[in-house]
Enzyme design. Structure first.
Site, mmCIF file in Angstrom:
data_model
loop_
_atom_site.group_PDB
_atom_site.id
_atom_site.type_symbol
_atom_site.label_atom_id
_atom_site.label_comp_id
_atom_site.label_asym_id
_atom_site.label_seq_id
_atom_site.Cartn_x
_atom_site.Cartn_y
_atom_site.Cartn_z
ATOM 1 N N GLY A 15 0.816 -1.216 0.000
ATOM 2 C CA GLY A 15 0.000 0.000 0.000
ATOM 3 C C GLY A 15 0.845 1.259 0.000
ATOM 4 O O GLY A 15 1.711 1.442 0.862
ATOM 5 N N GLY A 17 -0.473 4.489 0.150
ATOM 6 C CA GLY A 17 -1.360 5.620 0.481
ATOM 7 C C GLY A 17 -0.648 6.562 1.447
ATOM 8 O O GLY A 17 0.580 6.683 1.429
ATOM 9 N N PHE A 18 -1.420 7.209 2.319
ATOM 10 C CA PHE A 18 -0.823 8.178 3.248
ATOM 11 C C PHE A 18 0.265 7.528 4.100
ATOM 12 O O PHE A 18 1.362 8.073 4.246
ATOM 13 C CB PHE A 18 -1.897 8.752 4.180
ATOM 14 C CG PHE A 18 -2.746 9.788 3.524
ATOM 15 C CD1 PHE A 18 -2.283 11.069 3.338
ATOM 16 C CD2 PHE A 18 -4.017 9.485 3.082
ATOM 17 C CE1 PHE A 18 -3.059 12.039 2.728
ATOM 18 C CE2 PHE A 18 -4.821 10.439 2.471
ATOM 19 C CZ PHE A 18 -4.334 11.722 2.296
ATOM 20 N N VAL A 83 -2.210 -7.782 -3.319
ATOM 21 C CA VAL A 83 -1.711 -8.840 -2.439
ATOM 22 C C VAL A 83 -2.917 -9.550 -1.847
ATOM 23 O O VAL A 83 -3.850 -8.904 -1.362
ATOM 24 C CB VAL A 83 -0.850 -8.253 -1.295
ATOM 25 C CG1 VAL A 83 -0.345 -9.374 -0.393
ATOM 26 C CG2 VAL A 83 0.312 -7.464 -1.857
ATOM 27 N N GLU A 175 -19.512 16.729 2.491
ATOM 28 C CA GLU A 175 -18.845 17.413 1.374
ATOM 29 C C GLU A 175 -19.492 17.057 0.033
ATOM 30 O O GLU A 175 -19.675 17.923 -0.822
ATOM 31 C CB GLU A 175 -17.348 17.090 1.405
ATOM 32 C CG GLU A 175 -16.689 17.786 2.594
ATOM 33 C CD GLU A 175 -15.214 17.461 2.807
ATOM 34 O OE1 GLU A 175 -14.542 18.264 3.465
ATOM 35 O OE2 GLU A 175 -14.746 16.424 2.347
ATOM 36 N N ASP A 305 -4.762 3.249 8.573
ATOM 37 C CA ASP A 305 -6.122 2.756 8.830
ATOM 38 C C ASP A 305 -6.163 1.282 9.216
ATOM 39 O O ASP A 305 -7.066 0.844 9.931
ATOM 40 C CB ASP A 305 -6.974 2.894 7.556
ATOM 41 C CG ASP A 305 -7.628 4.263 7.428
ATOM 42 O OD1 ASP A 305 -7.259 5.163 8.202
ATOM 43 O OD2 ASP A 305 -8.502 4.430 6.551
ATOM 44 N N ALA A 323 -6.262 10.740 7.917
ATOM 45 C CA ALA A 323 -4.949 10.828 7.274
ATOM 46 C C ALA A 323 -3.786 11.073 8.261
ATOM 47 O O ALA A 323 -2.710 10.478 8.112
ATOM 48 C CB ALA A 323 -4.981 11.927 6.218
ATOM 49 N N GLN A 324 -3.978 11.939 9.264
ATOM 50 C CA GLN A 324 -2.836 12.327 10.110
ATOM 51 C C GLN A 324 -2.206 11.163 10.884
ATOM 52 O O GLN A 324 -0.977 11.028 10.875
ATOM 53 C CB GLN A 324 -3.227 13.468 11.055
ATOM 54 C CG GLN A 324 -3.052 14.851 10.444
ATOM 55 C CD GLN A 324 -1.631 15.114 9.936
ATOM 56 O OE1 GLN A 324 -0.638 14.714 10.531
ATOM 57 N NE2 GLN A 324 -1.524 15.776 8.801
HETATM 58 C C1 LIG Z 1 -13.735 9.802 0.379
HETATM 59 C C2 LIG Z 1 -12.793 9.922 1.549
HETATM 60 C C3 LIG Z 1 -12.530 11.163 2.101
HETATM 61 C C4 LIG Z 1 -11.665 11.290 3.173
HETATM 62 N N1 LIG Z 1 -11.432 12.536 3.676
HETATM 63 C C5 LIG Z 1 -10.541 12.685 4.671
HETATM 64 C C6 LIG Z 1 -10.216 13.981 5.161
HETATM 65 O O1 LIG Z 1 -10.749 14.995 4.679
HETATM 66 N N2 LIG Z 1 -9.281 14.082 6.149
HETATM 67 C C7 LIG Z 1 -8.679 12.976 6.679
HETATM 68 O O2 LIG Z 1 -7.841 13.125 7.564
HETATM 69 N N3 LIG Z 1 -8.986 11.744 6.273
HETATM 70 C C8 LIG Z 1 -9.883 11.559 5.262
HETATM 71 N N4 LIG Z 1 -10.182 10.301 4.818
HETATM 72 C C9 LIG Z 1 -9.561 9.149 5.485
HETATM 73 C C10 LIG Z 1 -8.168 8.910 4.930
HETATM 74 O O3 LIG Z 1 -8.227 8.817 3.535
HETATM 75 C C11 LIG Z 1 -7.576 7.630 5.478
HETATM 76 O O4 LIG Z 1 -7.569 7.672 6.880
HETATM 77 C C12 LIG Z 1 -6.166 7.429 4.965
HETATM 78 O O5 LIG Z 1 -6.189 7.302 3.563
HETATM 79 C C13 LIG Z 1 -5.506 6.217 5.581
HETATM 80 O O6 LIG Z 1 -4.239 6.077 5.012
HETATM 81 P P1 LIG Z 1 -3.662 4.627 4.729
HETATM 82 O O7 LIG Z 1 -2.313 4.829 4.157
HETATM 83 O O8 LIG Z 1 -3.810 3.787 5.923
HETATM 84 O O9 LIG Z 1 -4.634 4.000 3.621
HETATM 85 P P2 LIG Z 1 -4.879 4.504 2.138
HETATM 86 O O10 LIG Z 1 -4.509 5.918 1.975
HETATM 87 O O11 LIG Z 1 -6.265 4.067 1.816
HETATM 88 O O12 LIG Z 1 -3.854 3.650 1.266
HETATM 89 C C14 LIG Z 1 -3.995 2.270 1.110
HETATM 90 C C15 LIG Z 1 -3.241 1.856 -0.150
HETATM 91 O O13 LIG Z 1 -3.205 0.438 -0.196
HETATM 92 C C16 LIG Z 1 -3.524 -0.028 -1.492
HETATM 93 N N5 LIG Z 1 -4.110 -1.358 -1.315
HETATM 94 C C17 LIG Z 1 -5.238 -1.683 -0.642
HETATM 95 N N6 LIG Z 1 -5.423 -3.014 -0.639
HETATM 96 C C18 LIG Z 1 -4.399 -3.545 -1.322
HETATM 97 C C19 LIG Z 1 -4.028 -4.882 -1.648
HETATM 98 N N7 LIG Z 1 -4.759 -5.942 -1.263
HETATM 99 N N8 LIG Z 1 -2.917 -5.082 -2.387
HETATM 100 C C20 LIG Z 1 -2.156 -4.026 -2.783
HETATM 101 N N9 LIG Z 1 -2.458 -2.729 -2.498
HETATM 102 C C21 LIG Z 1 -3.553 -2.515 -1.759
HETATM 103 C C22 LIG Z 1 -4.484 1.033 -2.029
HETATM 104 O O14 LIG Z 1 -4.470 1.041 -3.449
HETATM 105 C C23 LIG Z 1 -3.913 2.313 -1.434
HETATM 106 O O15 LIG Z 1 -2.959 2.909 -2.276
HETATM 107 C C24 LIG Z 1 -11.054 10.141 3.739
HETATM 108 C C25 LIG Z 1 -11.314 8.886 3.185
HETATM 109 C C26 LIG Z 1 -12.172 8.773 2.097
HETATM 110 C C27 LIG Z 1 -12.431 7.416 1.502
#
Ligand SMILES: Cc1cc2nc3c(=O)[nH]c(=O)nc-3n(C[C@H](O)[C@H](O)[C@H](O)COP(=O)(O)OP(=O)(O)OC[C@H]3O[C@@H](n4cnc5c(N)ncnc54)[C@H](O)[C@@H]3O)c2cc1C
Length: 430
Positions: A15, A17-18, A83, A175, A305, A323-324
């Site tokens: 992953g 993401g953030f 994965v 939003e 998350d 996100a934070q």
């Molecule tokens: C519509 C929306 C709006 C949001 N708005 C806000 C906001 O305004 N402020 C805020 O603080 N938070 C917001 N959030 C929450 C925030 O996006 C999450 O808390 C944050 O993205 C968590 O980060 P992460 O890196 O754990 O997961 P993510 O950012 O979701 O990254 C996960 C990554 O893993 C990859 N992945 C997933 N499963 C697999 C797999 N099986 N194999 C390979 N890759 C995989 C995905 O493609 C992704 O790139 C929002 C969420 C959504 C859905």
């Protein structure tokens, strides 16, 4: 095995993401570890602005960026794969294409997915908003509905087609509702003169007594007033029970006929086969200690998350899934792994809560900063929302595109991104 790179410990991150990207950034060109990122997409994307893609205010490339471009010259390998499971005994991941990928240290940063709470009708028929594909799908459907409604002669059917119900009064629901209200006000009558007299109803439903429930009471009131001002019908203390035959059924016994039903009412962590049941906690999140190490494993970590961290006494139920915490855990874990490589002791994670914010429509932003001690609204709220979101985008390319799109949206109130692209429709191939 003469290659010194090969002798380094191999960190595999699932992953980007953030959490994953902030982790990897701190390990760019490091001398101790070899790093591979595996993501099911070939791009990183910015979830807080997904709703602006879904409502045609931003284009997808404004909020997304290719991993291979980000990792160029950074000594990070990338694999675009999903994965599915992990064999912790042989330390191997099984990828979607059937191949294996071995690791010395595994970092789960795969985030969460929409939680439909087991309701199959809602899972199949509602729109959700978790990734760029969802946002584009929703954008297409909203636009197609307007096209269809503009040709519909039955006024009741026309009204049904233009009715949108959103379940979930958190930031995403609020939003999306705000942006749809803007579309109704500034776009619909101009682009579709035949719909000028058709009422467009936007309903926002939430089981809690407030919108944006985790925020301050000042913000609850400001959000509700903003919704009323924009003409959104808000129903609180009410849950969506089911969605079938175009009817959204509510817990108070009433139903709303809706052409579009958007589900923004909760998330559950992504799960992987091969991880012991004892390591999984509430919301399917992996239980981690104060160093983000997954319970029961010495070489597996989880950040963002997907992790529920116990050890921070201020957050006995784990950190919020926003996100934070993901950003801060990603950075902290990278720092700790570098400390260990240098023979130092790792430091426990402590979350610094910078606050929450949301924007309603284009104009009304609300922010609770510094643990709800500072509440911002009005122009200051709007400017801080714009500033924080622009600086948080992943690179200059995204920042410039987004600023340009916003400048157009704010000055003309008429963003020309209402395009229906259908990648499935290839010429002469059905
Ligand atoms: C519509 C929306 C709006 C949001 N708005 C806000 C906001 O305004 N402020 C805020 O603080 N938070 C917001 N959030 C929450 C925030 O996006 C999450 O808390 C944050 O993205 C968590 O980060 P992460 O890196 O754990 O997961 P993510 O950012 O979701 O990254 C996960 C990554 O893993 C990859 N992945 C997933 N499963 C697999 C797999 N099986 N194999 C390979 N890759 C995989 C995905 O493609 C992704 O790139 C929002 C969420 C959504 C859905």
């Amino acid at each position: 095995m003469n290659n010194p790179e090969r002798r380094k410990q191999h960190i595999v991150v699932i992953g980007g993401g953030f959490a994953g990207l902030n982790f990897v950034k701190r390990l760019y060109r490091n001398p101790y570890y070899r790093v591979t990122v595996v993501d099911k997409n070939n791009y990183n994307y910015f979830t807080p602005l997904l709703y602006q893609v879904a409502t045609s205010f931003l284009e997808p490339s404004s909020i997304s960026y290719p991993f291979r471009r980000l990792f160029r010259k950074q000594n990070v390998d990338f694999r675009m794969e999903t994965v599915n499971d992990v064999d912790t005994r042989t330390k191997t991941l099984r990828l979607g294409d059937g191949t294996g990928l071995s690791y010395d240290i595994l970092v789960f940063a795969a985030g969460s997915r929409t939680n439909f709470f087991g309701n199959e009708n809602i899972r199949q028929h509602a729109f959700s908003l978790k990734g760029i594909d969802d946002a584009l799908y929703l954008r297409n459907e909203l636009l197609r509905n307007m096209e269809k409604a503009s040709l519909e002669t039955d006024p009741d059917e026309r009204r049904r087609m233009l009715t949108v119900v959103i379940a979930g009064g958190g930031p995403t629901g609020v939003e999306v509702a705000g942006m749809l209200a803007e579309t109704k006000k500034y776009i619909l009558a101009n682009d579709y003169p035949s719909l000028a007299d058709t009422p467009v109803n936007i309903h926002l439903v939430d089981g809690a007594p407030y919108l944006l429930a985790p925020m301050s009471h000042k913000t609850h009131t400001a959000a509700l007033n903003a919704m009323h001002k924009l003409g959104v019908h808000v129903k609180l203390n009410t849950q969506v029970k089911d969605y079938h035959n175009g009817q959204v059924e509510l817990s108070d016994g009433t139903a709303i006929e809706a052409g579009t039903f958007i589900w923004a009412a909760g998330v559950v962590a992504n799960s992987f086969q091969g991880i012991a049941a004892e390591s999984i906690g509430k919301g399917k999140r992996m239980i981690t200690d104060a160093f983000n190490k997954v319970k029961g494993y010495d070489d597996i970590y989880a950040i963002g998350d997907i992790s529920i961290q116990f050890g921070d006494e201020r957050y006995p139920d784990g950190h919020p899934q926003v996100a934070q915490p993901a950003i801060q855990q990603g950075k902290a874990l990278a720092r700790n792994l570098l400390r260990v490589a240098r023979g130092k002791v790792p430091k426990p994670f402590r979350y610094f809560d910078r606050g929450d914010m949301a924007i309603i429509g284009r104009q009304i932003a609300v922010a609770d900063l510094f643990r709800h001690k500072l509440h911002l609204g009005g122009l200051l709220g709007l400017l801080s929302w714009l500033f924080i979101h622009v600086i948080s985008l992943v690179n200059y390319n995204n920042k410039i595109k987004t600023l340009y799109n916003w400048a157009v949206a704010y000055t003309t109130r008429d963003q020309a991104l209402r395009l229906i692209f259908r990648p499935g429709n290839r010429e002469n191939r059905g």
